[in-house]
Scaffold this motif. Structure first.
Motif, PDB file in Angstrom:
ATOM      1  N   ASN A  84       0.833  -1.213   0.000  1.00 29.58           N
ATOM      2  CA  ASN A  84       0.000   0.000   0.000  1.00 29.58           C
ATOM      3  C   ASN A  84       0.865   1.261   0.000  1.00 29.58           C
ATOM      4  N   THR A  85       1.918   1.252  -0.802  1.00 25.49           N
ATOM      5  CA  THR A  85       2.879   2.351  -0.785  1.00 25.49           C
ATOM      6  C   THR A  85       3.166   2.834  -2.208  1.00 25.49           C
ATOM      7  N   VAL A  86       3.247   4.150  -2.342  1.00 23.20           N
ATOM      8  CA  VAL A  86       3.646   4.765  -3.602  1.00 23.20           C
ATOM      9  C   VAL A  86       4.945   5.530  -3.356  1.00 23.20           C
ATOM     10  N   TYR A  87       5.812   5.537  -4.360  1.00 28.17           N
ATOM     11  CA  TYR A  87       7.126   6.151  -4.246  1.00 28.17           C
ATOM     12  C   TYR A  87       7.315   7.236  -5.307  1.00 28.17           C
ATOM     13  N   LEU A  88       8.217   8.149  -5.015  1.00 25.24           N
ATOM     14  CA  LEU A  88       8.632   9.131  -6.008  1.00 25.24           C
ATOM     15  C   LEU A  88      10.153   9.231  -5.929  1.00 25.24           C
ATOM     16  N   GLN A  89      10.826   8.641  -6.918  1.00 22.73           N
ATOM     17  CA  GLN A  89      12.275   8.746  -7.006  1.00 22.73           C
ATOM     18  C   GLN A  89      12.607  10.050  -7.724  1.00 22.73           C
ATOM     19  N   MET A  90      13.370  10.893  -7.061  1.00 19.49           N
ATOM     20  CA  MET A  90      13.669  12.229  -7.570  1.00 19.49           C
ATOM     21  C   MET A  90      15.166  12.338  -7.834  1.00 19.49           C
ATOM     22  N   ASN A  91      15.548  12.450  -9.081  1.00 16.63           N
ATOM     23  CA  ASN A  91      16.946  12.568  -9.477  1.00 16.63           C
ATOM     24  C   ASN A  91      17.196  13.913 -10.146  1.00 16.63           C
ATOM     25  N   THR A  92      18.451  14.292 -10.192  1.00 13.49           N
ATOM     26  CA  THR A  92      18.866  15.543 -10.837  1.00 13.49           C
ATOM     27  C   THR A  92      17.986  16.702 -10.356  1.00 13.49           C
ATOM     28  N   LEU A  93      17.857  16.815  -9.061  1.00 19.18           N
ATOM     29  CA  LEU A  93      16.980  17.828  -8.487  1.00 19.18           C
ATOM     30  C   LEU A  93      17.481  19.238  -8.766  1.00 19.18           C
ATOM     31  N   ARG A  94      16.531  20.144  -8.897  1.00 19.75           N
ATOM     32  CA  ARG A  94      16.812  21.553  -9.191  1.00 19.75           C
ATOM     33  C   ARG A  94      16.228  22.425  -8.084  1.00 19.75           C
ATOM     34  N   PRO A  95      16.745  23.622  -7.887  1.00 16.09           N
ATOM     35  CA  PRO A  95      16.165  24.514  -6.876  1.00 16.09           C
ATOM     36  C   PRO A  95      14.669  24.745  -7.086  1.00 16.09           C
ATOM     37  N   GLU A  96      14.204  24.751  -8.309  1.00 20.80           N
ATOM     38  CA  GLU A  96      12.784  24.964  -8.575  1.00 20.80           C
ATOM     39  C   GLU A  96      11.912  23.773  -8.193  1.00 20.80           C
ATOM     40  N   ASP A  97      12.529  22.665  -7.805  1.00 18.02           N
ATOM     41  CA  ASP A  97      11.767  21.526  -7.283  1.00 18.02           C
ATOM     42  C   ASP A  97      11.431  21.708  -5.801  1.00 18.02           C
ATOM     43  N   THR A  98      11.967  22.737  -5.185  1.00 18.48           N
ATOM     44  CA  THR A  98      11.694  23.012  -3.775  1.00 18.48           C
ATOM     45  C   THR A  98      10.208  23.254  -3.566  1.00 18.48           C
ATOM     46  N   ALA A  99       9.608  22.448  -2.678  1.00 23.07           N
ATOM     47  CA  ALA A  99       8.165  22.535  -2.431  1.00 23.07           C
ATOM     48  C   ALA A  99       7.790  21.540  -1.343  1.00 23.07           C
ATOM     49  N   THR A 100       6.550  21.645  -0.901  1.00 21.03           N
ATOM     50  CA  THR A 100       5.970  20.597  -0.085  1.00 21.03           C
ATOM     51  C   THR A 100       5.295  19.605  -1.021  1.00 21.03           C
ATOM     52  N   TYR A 101       5.642  18.336  -0.871  1.00 25.09           N
ATOM     53  CA  TYR A 101       5.122  17.290  -1.755  1.00 25.09           C
ATOM     54  C   TYR A 101       4.008  16.530  -1.034  1.00 25.09           C
ATOM     55  N   TYR A 102       2.880  16.409  -1.723  1.00 25.56           N
ATOM     56  CA  TYR A 102       1.696  15.762  -1.167  1.00 25.56           C
ATOM     57  C   TYR A 102       1.354  14.498  -1.955  1.00 25.56           C
ATOM     58  N   CYS A 103       1.097  13.448  -1.234  1.00 25.46           N
ATOM     59  CA  CYS A 103       0.641  12.192  -1.810  1.00 25.46           C
ATOM     60  C   CYS A 103      -0.888  12.221  -1.911  1.00 25.46           C
ATOM     61  N   PHE A 104      -1.428  11.631  -2.954  1.00 27.18           N
ATOM     62  CA  PHE A 104      -2.877  11.513  -3.062  1.00 27.18           C
ATOM     63  C   PHE A 104      -3.242  10.107  -3.536  1.00 27.18           C
ATOM     64  N   ALA A 105      -4.491   9.742  -3.233  1.00 26.90           N
ATOM     65  CA  ALA A 105      -5.047   8.470  -3.694  1.00 26.90           C
ATOM     66  C   ALA A 105      -6.488   8.717  -4.111  1.00 26.90           C
ATOM     67  N   GLY A 106      -6.830   8.317  -5.327  1.00 27.36           N
ATOM     68  CA  GLY A 106      -8.182   8.506  -5.835  1.00 27.36           C
ATOM     69  C   GLY A 106      -8.774   7.192  -6.288  1.00 27.36           C
ATOM     70  N   LYS A 107      -9.955   6.869  -5.767  1.00 25.11           N
ATOM     71  CA  LYS A 107     -10.572   5.594  -6.114  1.00 25.11           C
ATOM     72  C   LYS A 107     -11.084   5.640  -7.544  1.00 25.11           C
ATOM     73  N   VAL A 108     -10.744   4.647  -8.313  1.00 23.57           N
ATOM     74  CA  VAL A 108     -11.091   4.599  -9.724  1.00 23.57           C
ATOM     75  C   VAL A 108     -12.597   4.647  -9.907  1.00 23.57           C
ATOM     76  N   GLY A 109     -13.059   5.549 -10.778  1.00 32.74           N
ATOM     77  CA  GLY A 109     -14.470   5.624 -11.103  1.00 32.74           C
ATOM     78  C   GLY A 109     -15.329   6.357 -10.097  1.00 32.74           C
ATOM     79  N   THR A 110     -14.717   6.969  -9.100  1.00 31.65           N
ATOM     80  CA  THR A 110     -15.465   7.709  -8.076  1.00 31.65           C
ATOM     81  C   THR A 110     -14.799   9.055  -7.827  1.00 31.65           C
ATOM     82  N   ARG A 111     -15.407   9.861  -6.988  1.00 35.42           N
ATOM     83  CA  ARG A 111     -14.799  11.135  -6.580  1.00 35.42           C
ATOM     84  C   ARG A 111     -14.082  11.017  -5.241  1.00 35.42           C
ATOM     85  N   GLU A 112     -14.001   9.824  -4.735  1.00 30.97           N
ATOM     86  CA  GLU A 112     -13.323   9.632  -3.450  1.00 30.97           C
ATOM     87  C   GLU A 112     -11.835   9.854  -3.626  1.00 30.97           C
ATOM     88  N   GLU A 113     -11.271  10.707  -2.790  1.00 29.52           N
ATOM     89  CA  GLU A 113      -9.834  10.954  -2.818  1.00 29.52           C
ATOM     90  C   GLU A 113      -9.333  11.243  -1.420  1.00 29.52           C
TER      91      GLU A 113
END
Length: 118
Positions: free
Chosen positions: A77-106
């Motif tokens: 039940n885990t999603v990953y984000l491998q981030m390479n060659t990072l740039r200063p413009e990548d600076t941010a707060t990163y949010y994970c989301f999950a959306g149920k297929v075919g619904t508005r549940e998120e």
């Protein structure tokens, strides 16, 4: 209760790498598309990457193509984000989301900070 918890953020120099993780709990997320958004100070939240529930189809923002890779492990039940060659413009707060297929549940995580120094 559904919960998404991100980890792996931090401070890194430009050109460096980080790997973000998002652990989901409260139900089985194999039928949920999952992914990442980010929000920099003074800017709107923007889409980064997503991965379909089957784990094969991915979508990326143009600004991160070729540098960031989204993946998932449905058994964990885990999603990953491998981030390479990072740039200063990548600076941010990163949010994970999950959306149920075919619904508005998120669901959203609380965010993890990524800071890239020049």
């Amino acid at each position: 209760q559904v919960q998404l918890v991100e980890s792996g953020g931090g401070l890194v120099q430009a050109g460096g790498s980080l790997r973000l993780s998002c652990a989901a709990s409260g139900r089985t997320f194999s039928r949920y598309d999952m992914g990442w958004y980010r929000q920099a100070p003074g800017k709107e939240r923007e889409f980064v990457a997503s991965i379909r529930w089957g784990g094969v189809s991915t979508t990326y923002a143009d600004s991160v193509k070729g540098r960031l890779t989204v993946s998932r492990d449905n058994a964990k039940n885990t999603v990953y984000l491998q981030m390479n060659t990072l740039r200063p413009e990548d600076t941010a707060t990163y949010y994970c989301f999950a959306g149920k297929v075919g619904t508005r549940e998120e669901h959203w995580g609380q965010g993890t900070q990524v800071t890239v120094s020049s």
